[in-house]
Design an enzyme around this catalytic site. Structure first.
Site, PDB file in Angstrom:
ATOM      1  N   LYS A 170      21.011  14.140  55.486  1.00  0.00           N
ATOM      2  CA  LYS A 170      20.996  15.588  55.677  1.00  0.00           C
ATOM      3  C   LYS A 170      21.873  16.191  54.595  1.00  0.00           C
ATOM      4  CE  LYS A 170      22.861  18.886  56.956  1.00  0.00           C
ATOM      5  NZ  LYS A 170      23.187  20.169  56.197  1.00  0.00           N
ATOM      6  N   GLU A 245      35.039  11.599  54.342  1.00  0.00           N
ATOM      7  CA  GLU A 245      35.743  11.977  53.107  1.00  0.00           C
ATOM      8  C   GLU A 245      35.923  13.478  53.178  1.00  0.00           C
ATOM      9  OE1 GLU A 245      36.450  13.636  49.910  1.00  0.00           O
ATOM     10  OE2 GLU A 245      34.606  12.829  49.030  1.00  0.00           O
ATOM     11  N   CYS A 279      37.032  18.162  45.657  1.00  0.00           N
ATOM     12  CA  CYS A 279      38.020  17.911  46.710  1.00  0.00           C
ATOM     13  C   CYS A 279      39.256  17.201  46.184  1.00  0.00           C
ATOM     14  CB  CYS A 279      37.387  17.123  47.850  1.00  0.00           C
ATOM     15  SG  CYS A 279      36.515  15.644  47.331  1.00  0.00           S
ATOM     16  N   GLU A 369      43.258  24.053  51.187  1.00  0.00           N
ATOM     17  CA  GLU A 369      42.257  23.775  50.165  1.00  0.00           C
ATOM     18  C   GLU A 369      41.466  25.045  49.855  1.00  0.00           C
ATOM     19  OE1 GLU A 369      39.324  20.111  49.254  1.00  0.00           O
ATOM     20  OE2 GLU A 369      38.945  21.127  51.155  1.00  0.00           O
TER      21      GLU A 369
END
Length: 462
Positions: A170, A245, A279, A369
């Protein structure tokens, strides 16, 4: 490429269960470039059933044959490298050169690495009076992000296939076209029907249905820590394995002995590449107080050079998010030395390369983040202070250390609570494990460590 209006299930493109579609928008000009089906739980169920049916045959396929199919997949991707780069540029907004050198080239290298590993990995070992078999864990639900859309697909699908697992993929709704291209390449490579299945759709609908489906044995997810928590909770309730992750807030620590100009320039380039949507980007630059102002000046100059070279962020929603963080940085007292929240262009989801100085380690822009081209420069007093600041977030995905002496840099890197550290600009290694400490995730990707995520052990005692 032309978008498919169906799902790739059991080796063929099939009509979606529903009529809803997702519009794919080019973030550089805000134009719709394609439409794909918005999958439902019914689509996910069909894909999982196909993967479950194909599992016994693929798991029993000799590793050498699985390796050959992965080698063919690598070749199919290599033959389409220009189309891959063009597709990623169109749906992500990545500059063409970056799309060619990273978004297209890295997945080809990773696919090749797993073709070799599948052929050489020891799926059986002797331990005393026991024989230990490393067997595929089963059906994998792979939920991938938009920031490195093909790399993240290959980093999950290739080791899963090498292990003998079957997959339901997906992809992110912002970048589904390169995922469809990947399905085409897999078909060309002779991956058997049902071994790889693709369902496009929204995360809260198709992604959630995949994560909670009882026919899925492992959920591999890359994305935000918030969503990772939800997936972990869903999988945990079913005693289902996860590989996560997640987010990062990586520190780029420049020790006093380092080549300051090189460390700053490489650090700025790291944050600005892929428009900051990485990231593992080193979004916190830690500089000794005696070199601080020089580093700020160097960073501001370096960031200004990216003004016309940086691509847009992926969507209007992401642009609003990044601008909100820039505004919060100003409001909390950080000094803006480059960029800002204003619009650098009239059209497209662009954000100016932005650098903040006088950033306190507890400020929002130093803790959360951002996922945009925003760098925070933080002053430290000594090495102990630098370690405290570098480790002072909930994340631990990546980082960097610079020093004149490699031994000095390594000694400092060993004190960091993070899964991967680049020493003096160390190069990407597709065989090295990638993954995080703390809230940056569970498990590892790439190389033998990535392959092991998709295996379970059985021991026979004699």
């Amino acid at each position: 490429m032309k978008a498919h209006d169906g799902m790739y299930i059991d080796g063929a493109w099939r009509p979606a269960a529903g009529q809803d579609v997702i519009e794919v928008v080019n973030p550089a000009d805000e134009q719709v470039i394609g439409r794909v089906p918005a999958g439902t739980a019914e689509d996910v169920d069909a894909a999982v059933r196909a993967a479950r049916a194909a599992l016994p045959g693929w798991a029993a396929t000799p590793p050498a044959e699985r390796a050959a199919r992965l080698g063919a997949l690598r070749d199919a991707l290599a033959a389409r490298k220009d189309e891959i780069a063009e597709t990623v540029t169109a749906e992500l907004g990545s500059p063409p050169k970056f799309s060619e050198n990273v978004h297209a080239a890295v997945p080809i290298a990773v696919a090749g690495s797993y073709a070799e590993l599948a052929a050489t990995y020891s799926f059986e070992e002797k331990v005393g009076n026991s024989t230990v078999f490393h067997e595929p864990i089963g059906v994998v639900g792979a939920i991938t992000p938009w920031n490195y859309p093909l790399h993240q697909i290959v980093a999950k699908v290739a080791p899963a296939l090498a292990a003998g697992c079957t997959v339901v993929l997906k992809p992110a709704e912002d970048t589904p076209l390169v995922a469809q291209l990947f399905a085409e390449a897999s078909h060309e490579a002779g991956i058997p029907a049902g071994v790889l299945n693709l369902v496009t759709g929204l995360g809260p609908v198709a992604g959630q249905a995949l994560a909670e489906h009882p026919g899925v044995d492992l959920v591999s997810f890359t994305g935000s820590t918030a969503v990772g928590r939800q997936i972990g909770a869903t999988a945990g309730a079913a005693v289902k394995k996860v590989a996560l992750e997640l987010g990062g807030k990586s520190a780029n620590v420049i020790l006093p002995s380092a080549d300051l100009a090189r460390a700053v320039n490489v650090g700025v380039a790291n944050v600005m590449s892929n428009s900051g949507q990485t990231c593992s980007a080193w979004t916190r630059m830690l500089v000794h107080r005696e070199q601080y102002e020089e580093a700020v000046e160097l960073a501001a100059t370096a960031a200004a050079k990216y003004g016309d070279r940086i691509g847009p962020v992926v969507s209007a929603k992401q642009r609003t998010r990044v601008r909100g963080y820039i505004e919060k940085g100003v409001a909390e007292g950080a000094r803006l030395v480059a960029g800002g929240a204003g619009s650098p262009r009239e059209q497209g989801y662009f954000v100016a390369p932005t650098v903040f100085a006088d950033v306190d380690p507890d400020m929002t822009i130093a803790q959360e983040e951002i996922f945009g081209p925003v760098l925070s420069i933080i002053r430290y007093e000594d090495e102990d202070d630098a370690v405290r600041i570098a480790n002072g977030t909930v994340y631990g995905l990546a980082g960097a250390v610079w020093a004149a002496d490699e031994t000095e840099a390594v000694a400092f890197a060993r004190r960091l609570e993070t899964g991967q550290v680049d020493i003096n600009g160390g190069r990407f290694n597709p065989l090295a494990p990638f993954g995080g400490y703390k809230q940056s995730g569970v498990g590892r990707e790439l190389g033998t460590h990535g392959l092991a995520e998709y295996l379970q052990t059985k021991s026979l005692q004699f």
